[in-house]
Write a protein that holds these residues in place. Structure first.
Motif, PDB file in Angstrom:
ATOM      1  N   LYS A  31      -6.603  12.598  39.623  1.00 29.63           N
ATOM      2  CA  LYS A  31      -8.020  12.807  39.923  1.00 29.63           C
ATOM      3  C   LYS A  31      -8.249  13.136  41.395  1.00 29.63           C
ATOM      4  N   GLU A  32      -7.182  13.099  42.195  1.00 27.50           N
ATOM      5  CA  GLU A  32      -7.293  13.257  43.639  1.00 27.50           C
ATOM      6  C   GLU A  32      -6.646  14.552  44.112  1.00 27.50           C
ATOM      7  N   GLY A  33      -6.821  14.828  45.403  1.00 27.87           N
ATOM      8  CA  GLY A  33      -6.004  15.828  46.065  1.00 27.87           C
ATOM      9  C   GLY A  33      -4.696  15.161  46.445  1.00 27.87           C
ATOM     10  N   LYS A  34      -4.383  15.162  47.724  1.00 25.67           N
ATOM     11  CA  LYS A  34      -3.180  14.473  48.199  1.00 25.67           C
ATOM     12  C   LYS A  34      -3.547  13.086  48.721  1.00 25.67           C
ATOM     13  N   CYS A  35      -2.526  12.234  48.876  1.00 19.57           N
ATOM     14  CA  CYS A  35      -2.766  10.874  49.359  1.00 19.57           C
ATOM     15  C   CYS A  35      -1.659  10.449  50.302  1.00 19.57           C
ATOM     16  N   CYS A  36      -1.910   9.344  50.991  1.00 14.61           N
ATOM     17  CA  CYS A  36      -0.889   8.621  51.763  1.00 14.61           C
ATOM     18  C   CYS A  36      -0.471   7.419  50.932  1.00 14.61           C
ATOM     19  N   LEU A  37       0.820   7.274  50.690  1.00 17.45           N
ATOM     20  CA  LEU A  37       1.346   6.143  49.921  1.00 17.45           C
ATOM     21  C   LEU A  37       1.939   5.111  50.872  1.00 17.45           C
ATOM     22  N   VAL A  38       1.518   3.861  50.728  1.00 15.81           N
ATOM     23  CA  VAL A  38       2.060   2.738  51.493  1.00 15.81           C
ATOM     24  C   VAL A  38       2.791   1.832  50.512  1.00 15.81           C
ATOM     25  N   ASP A  39       4.079   1.601  50.745  1.00 11.18           N
ATOM     26  CA  ASP A  39       4.904   0.784  49.851  1.00 11.18           C
ATOM     27  C   ASP A  39       5.468  -0.394  50.653  1.00 11.18           C
ATOM     28  N   ILE A  40       4.814  -1.542  50.525  1.00  5.68           N
ATOM     29  CA  ILE A  40       5.210  -2.758  51.244  1.00  5.68           C
ATOM     30  C   ILE A  40       6.050  -3.614  50.299  1.00  5.68           C
ATOM     31  N   GLY A  41       7.273  -3.915  50.726  1.00 10.94           N
ATOM     32  CA  GLY A  41       8.226  -4.537  49.825  1.00 10.94           C
ATOM     33  C   GLY A  41       8.833  -3.476  48.933  1.00 10.94           C
ATOM     34  N   ALA A  42       9.367  -2.437  49.580  1.00 11.32           N
ATOM     35  CA  ALA A  42       9.847  -1.260  48.849  1.00 11.32           C
ATOM     36  C   ALA A  42      11.111  -1.517  48.051  1.00 11.32           C
ATOM     37  N   ASN A  43      11.833  -2.611  48.375  1.00 12.75           N
ATOM     38  CA  ASN A  43      13.068  -2.942  47.688  1.00 12.75           C
ATOM     39  C   ASN A  43      14.034  -1.760  47.820  1.00 12.75           C
ATOM     40  N   TYR A  63       4.981   5.621  53.580  1.00  9.02           N
ATOM     41  CA  TYR A  63       5.453   4.590  54.498  1.00  9.02           C
ATOM     42  C   TYR A  63       6.085   3.478  53.666  1.00  9.02           C
ATOM     43  N   MET A  64       7.376   3.236  53.886  1.00  7.62           N
ATOM     44  CA  MET A  64       8.126   2.262  53.092  1.00  7.62           C
ATOM     45  C   MET A  64       8.699   1.171  53.988  1.00  7.62           C
ATOM     46  N   SER A  83      10.311  14.651  57.089  1.00  6.31           N
ATOM     47  CA  SER A  83       9.427  14.221  58.172  1.00  6.31           C
ATOM     48  C   SER A  83       8.183  13.487  57.682  1.00  6.31           C
ATOM     49  N   LYS A  84       7.887  13.563  56.383  1.00  6.13           N
ATOM     50  CA  LYS A  84       6.701  12.905  55.832  1.00  6.13           C
ATOM     51  C   LYS A  84       7.016  11.545  55.226  1.00  6.13           C
ATOM     52  N   LYS A  85       8.252  11.098  55.385  1.00  8.11           N
ATOM     53  CA  LYS A  85       8.635   9.802  54.832  1.00  8.11           C
ATOM     54  C   LYS A  85       9.116   8.895  55.966  1.00  8.11           C
ATOM     55  N   THR A  86       8.498   7.740  56.069  1.00  8.11           N
ATOM     56  CA  THR A  86       8.820   6.777  57.114  1.00  8.11           C
ATOM     57  C   THR A  86       9.488   5.564  56.485  1.00  8.11           C
ATOM     58  N   PHE A  87      10.698   5.258  56.943  1.00 10.02           N
ATOM     59  CA  PHE A  87      11.467   4.113  56.457  1.00 10.02           C
ATOM     60  C   PHE A  87      11.487   3.053  57.554  1.00 10.02           C
ATOM     61  N   VAL A  88      11.128   1.821  57.218  1.00  5.76           N
ATOM     62  CA  VAL A  88      11.106   0.747  58.210  1.00  5.76           C
ATOM     63  C   VAL A  88      11.883  -0.442  57.665  1.00  5.76           C
ATOM     64  N   TYR A 150      -1.936   2.106  47.844  1.00  2.00           N
ATOM     65  CA  TYR A 150      -1.317   0.944  48.508  1.00  2.00           C
ATOM     66  C   TYR A 150      -0.629   0.070  47.463  1.00  2.00           C
ATOM     67  N   LYS A 151       0.677  -0.137  47.639  1.00  2.00           N
ATOM     68  CA  LYS A 151       1.436  -1.025  46.756  1.00  2.00           C
ATOM     69  C   LYS A 151       2.082  -2.121  47.598  1.00  2.00           C
ATOM     70  N   SER A 152       1.883  -3.369  47.197  1.00  2.00           N
ATOM     71  CA  SER A 152       2.426  -4.503  47.947  1.00  2.00           C
ATOM     72  C   SER A 152       3.071  -5.480  46.975  1.00  2.00           C
ATOM     73  N   ASP A 153       4.361  -5.728  47.169  1.00  3.64           N
ATOM     74  CA  ASP A 153       5.123  -6.633  46.303  1.00  3.64           C
ATOM     75  C   ASP A 153       6.071  -7.433  47.188  1.00  3.64           C
ATOM     76  N   THR A 154       5.586  -8.566  47.702  1.00  5.85           N
ATOM     77  CA  THR A 154       6.346  -9.322  48.697  1.00  5.85           C
ATOM     78  C   THR A 154       6.604 -10.766  48.290  1.00  5.85           C
ATOM     79  N   GLN A 155       6.414 -11.077  47.016  1.00  5.75           N
ATOM     80  CA  GLN A 155       6.679 -12.429  46.533  1.00  5.75           C
ATOM     81  C   GLN A 155       5.907 -13.490  47.326  1.00  5.75           C
ATOM     82  N   GLY A 156       4.591 -13.384  47.293  1.00  9.93           N
ATOM     83  CA  GLY A 156       3.768 -14.462  47.818  1.00  9.93           C
ATOM     84  C   GLY A 156       2.979 -14.186  49.077  1.00  9.93           C
ATOM     85  N   HIS A 157       3.327 -13.137  49.824  1.00 12.04           N
ATOM     86  CA  HIS A 157       2.678 -12.892  51.120  1.00 12.04           C
ATOM     87  C   HIS A 157       1.605 -11.811  51.038  1.00 12.04           C
TER      88      HIS A 157
END
Length: 244
Positions: A31-43, A63-64, A83-88, A150-157
């Motif tokens: 339903k959208e154009g483009k987006c920024c994806l944030v993956d916290i707890g990317a495993n 952003y992972m 260049s559009k993918k950030t690994f941390v 925005y996806k966040s999977d950090t086991q409690g935080h």
């Protein structure tokens, strides 16, 4: 894949990992154009890898964040680098600490957490990992001006991270998935953040638990789950959507 009895084994058998979750994001992205994806707890990157396959033209940047060194190496192998993918190689935290104790379930590489309470009674491992504050990342996430998924999977935080981002960030988030645990199982004092979390939830007209996607729930019903005092109650994923 990690050599464990949960993510690694299940993915080998099913040829996918919890595919329903990236499918939900992909349906919203249609339903959208483009987006920024944030993956916290990317495993090891399976959520993002599958979403990139399902919606290859919809993800402008990713952003992972993954603190475990072994998982992080697999993450870099599973996601094509550009260049559009950030690994941390850090855990996203609600505080400004530069490192923190981190607990690992040896049988389940998805059960890594700041919370010792969520580990099996014995056999878990404790390491120290680098952390980075959520507030230090917000400008990067918002910089494109695109809707944030925005996806966040950090086991409690996850609640603490979400609240530390501030409401302005959440006004730009169009779709979110967070893992929630009953807060009485966790040692941190979550109560001081609950009003802020309620304000975040109220921004999203559509809220559903992952185990019952057909039933829209209220902020009050989310809090009924969070305040469940039964220590056998497991986690639930919650999906948040805006309908405009």
């Amino acid at each position: 894949l990690p050599p464990d009895f949960s993510i690694g084994r299940t993915t080998m058998i099913d040829k996918a990992w919890q595919i329903k979750d990236p499918q939900i994001f992909a349906n919203q992205l249609s339903k959208e154009g483009k987006c920024c994806l944030v993956d916290i707890g990317a495993n090891v990157g399976l959520f993002t890898r599958q979403l990139l396959h399902l919606a290859p033209d919809k993800i402008h940047e990713v952003y992972m964040y993954e603190p475990d060194p072994f998982n992080y190496e697999l993450l870099k192998k599973n996601i094509p680098r550009d260049s559009k993918k950030t690994f941390v190689n850090s855990a996203v935290s609600s505080s400004s600490e530069s490192s923190k104790d981190f607990f690992k379930d040896p049988l389940n590489s998805g059960n890594y957490s700041f919370y010792q309470e969520l580990m099996p009674t014995d056999g878990y491992e404790r390491i120290n990992v680098s952390t980075i504050s959520a507030s230090s990342q917000i400008d990067a996430w918002r910089s494109s001006g695109l809707p944030i998924f925005y996806k966040s999977d950090t086991q409690g935080h996850d609640i603490l991270i979400a609240c530390s981002c501030g409401l302005d960030l959440w006004k730009q988030v169009k779709c979110a998935m967070l893992e929630l645990w009953p807060i009485r199982r966790l040692s941190d004092e979550h109560d001081q953040f609950l009003n802020d979390f309620a304000s975040i939830l109220d921004l999203f007209p559509i809220k559903v638990f992952g185990d019952n996607l057909k039933v829209n729930i209220t902020t009050s019903e989310v809090f009924d789950f969070l305040n469940d005092s039964n220590h056998s109650t497991k986690d639930k994923d919650i999906f948040l959507f805006k309908d405009d």
